[in-house]
Scaffold this motif. Structure first.
Motif, PDB file in Angstrom:
ATOM      1  N   ARG A   1      -4.655  16.382   4.533  1.00  0.00           N
ATOM      2  CA  ARG A   1      -4.691  15.388   3.460  1.00  0.00           C
ATOM      3  C   ARG A   1      -3.587  15.668   2.431  1.00  0.00           C
TER       4      ARG A   1
ATOM      5  N   THR B   1      -1.444  13.458  -0.641  1.00  0.00           N
ATOM      6  CA  THR B   1      -1.305  12.203  -1.379  1.00  0.00           C
ATOM      7  C   THR B   1       0.005  12.189  -2.155  1.00  0.00           C
TER       8      THR B   1
ATOM      9  N   ILE C   1      -5.166   8.503  -6.149  1.00  0.00           N
ATOM     10  CA  ILE C   1      -4.467   8.039  -4.942  1.00  0.00           C
ATOM     11  C   ILE C   1      -5.204   8.635  -3.754  1.00  0.00           C
ATOM     12  N   SER C   2      -5.701   7.774  -2.893  1.00  0.00           N
ATOM     13  CA  SER C   2      -6.460   8.259  -1.739  1.00  0.00           C
ATOM     14  C   SER C   2      -5.506   8.686  -0.634  1.00  0.00           C
ATOM     15  N   GLY C   3      -5.967   9.643   0.151  1.00  0.00           N
ATOM     16  CA  GLY C   3      -5.200  10.089   1.303  1.00  0.00           C
ATOM     17  C   GLY C   3      -6.135  10.428   2.444  1.00  0.00           C
TER      18      GLY C   3
ATOM     19  N   ARG D   1       1.227   8.728   8.087  1.00  0.00           N
ATOM     20  CA  ARG D   1       0.307   8.938   6.978  1.00  0.00           C
ATOM     21  C   ARG D   1       0.276   7.694   6.086  1.00  0.00           C
TER      22      ARG D   1
ATOM     23  N   SER E   1      -1.540   6.124   2.334  1.00  0.00           N
ATOM     24  CA  SER E   1      -2.287   6.398   1.104  1.00  0.00           C
ATOM     25  C   SER E   1      -2.366   5.117   0.278  1.00  0.00           C
TER      26      SER E   1
ATOM     27  N   GLU F   1       6.616  12.487  -1.886  1.00  0.00           N
ATOM     28  CA  GLU F   1       5.682  12.691  -0.780  1.00  0.00           C
ATOM     29  C   GLU F   1       6.030  13.948   0.002  1.00  0.00           C
TER      30      GLU F   1
END
Length: 260
Positions: free
Chosen positions: A56, A58, A73-75, A112, A114, A242
């Motif tokens: 994970r 983010t 911020i979701s990941g 990935r 997010s 990132e």
């Protein structure tokens, strides 16, 4: 009398020679040749394939003034696969130690994603900010040294480490809505990232030329930074950072030239 003795001696010699010629002949045994000893020394090529995953991670997001954006911020943990080719050279240093160099290049499909959802209440002025971020790895390669110990003549246990590189593509889109309206922004960046790879593995010689292996690598790549701009006027709206690190476990089949 003397002539008779000479004639008799000659006849006796001829008889003995004829009888000796009739005796069976035994050739000398062939010299013993020892079988050549197996060695890991030599060049090799191969194929590999396996799984990749990124923990994970983010994005970090700032606005144009350098203030972090509000809201989480979701990941998510991400997995993918890879397939590629390998080439290298081994040196067997004594009965139990093998060292060498190995390079590989692999196609990969790790992606990935997010999301951002933020709500900011500044003196009664409500602002809702949303964003979506994608980080896609399309291929990667490594150039590493290997050093290992022979647990058996045909079983190599090794550690490995060296350079790594990858092709990474980033995209980000977002919107910010307040009482005055909605601003839409976008950003993207494609780049080759450099870093390091470290890991360990085992390789087993099936025959003098063929071997199979399994290994784990952690690939640490440099971070990516890129801006997001307002689609209406091109004004800088945000800066995104990132991470690009990932891990991989893969199996390989190698063909070693020579074999002895």
């Amino acid at each position: 009398m003397k002539n008779v003795l000479l004639v008799s001696s000659a006849l006796l010699a001829l008889t003995v020679s004829a009888q000796a010629a009739d005796l069976p002949y035994r050739s000398a045994p062939a010299p013993y040749a020892a079988a050549p000893l197996f060695t890991w020394t030599g060049a090799y090529v191969g194929l590999n394939g396996g799984a990749l995953w990124a923990n994970r991670s983010t994005p970090i997001l700032w606005d144009a003034e350098g203030v972090p954006f509000p809201g989480p911020i979701s990941g998510s943990n991400t997995t993918g696969v890879s397939v590629g080719g390998t080439a290298g050279y081994n040196f067997q240093l004594g009965p139990n130690v093998v060292a060498g160099v190995e390079g590989d290049l692999s196609w990969a499909n790790i992606n990935r994603k997010s999301r951002l959802l933020g709500v900011d209440d500044d003196n009664g002025d409500l602002t809702v900010t949303t964003g979506e971020f994608a980080n896609k790895l399309e291929y990667f390669g490594t150039l590493r040294g290997r050093v290992g110990f022979l647990a058996m003549p045909s079983l190599l246990v090794y550690a490995t480490g060296g350079l790594a590189y990858a092709d990474v593509k980033h995209t980000a889109s977002g919107s910010s809505t307040d009482i005055d309206g909605t601003e839409v922004s976008f950003g993207s960046k494609s780049s080759k990232k450099w870093g390091y790879a470290v890991g360990a593995g085992v390789e087993y010689a099936l025959t003098n030329n063929w071997s199979v292996k399994g290994e784990y690598l952690y690939v640490g790549l440099s971070d990516t930074k890129y801006p997001m701009h307002d689609l209406a006027d091109g004004e800088a709206m945000a800066l995104v950072k990132e991470h690009n690190d990932f891990s991989t476990v893969r199996l390989g089949l190698n063909y070693r030239f020579g074999g002895f």
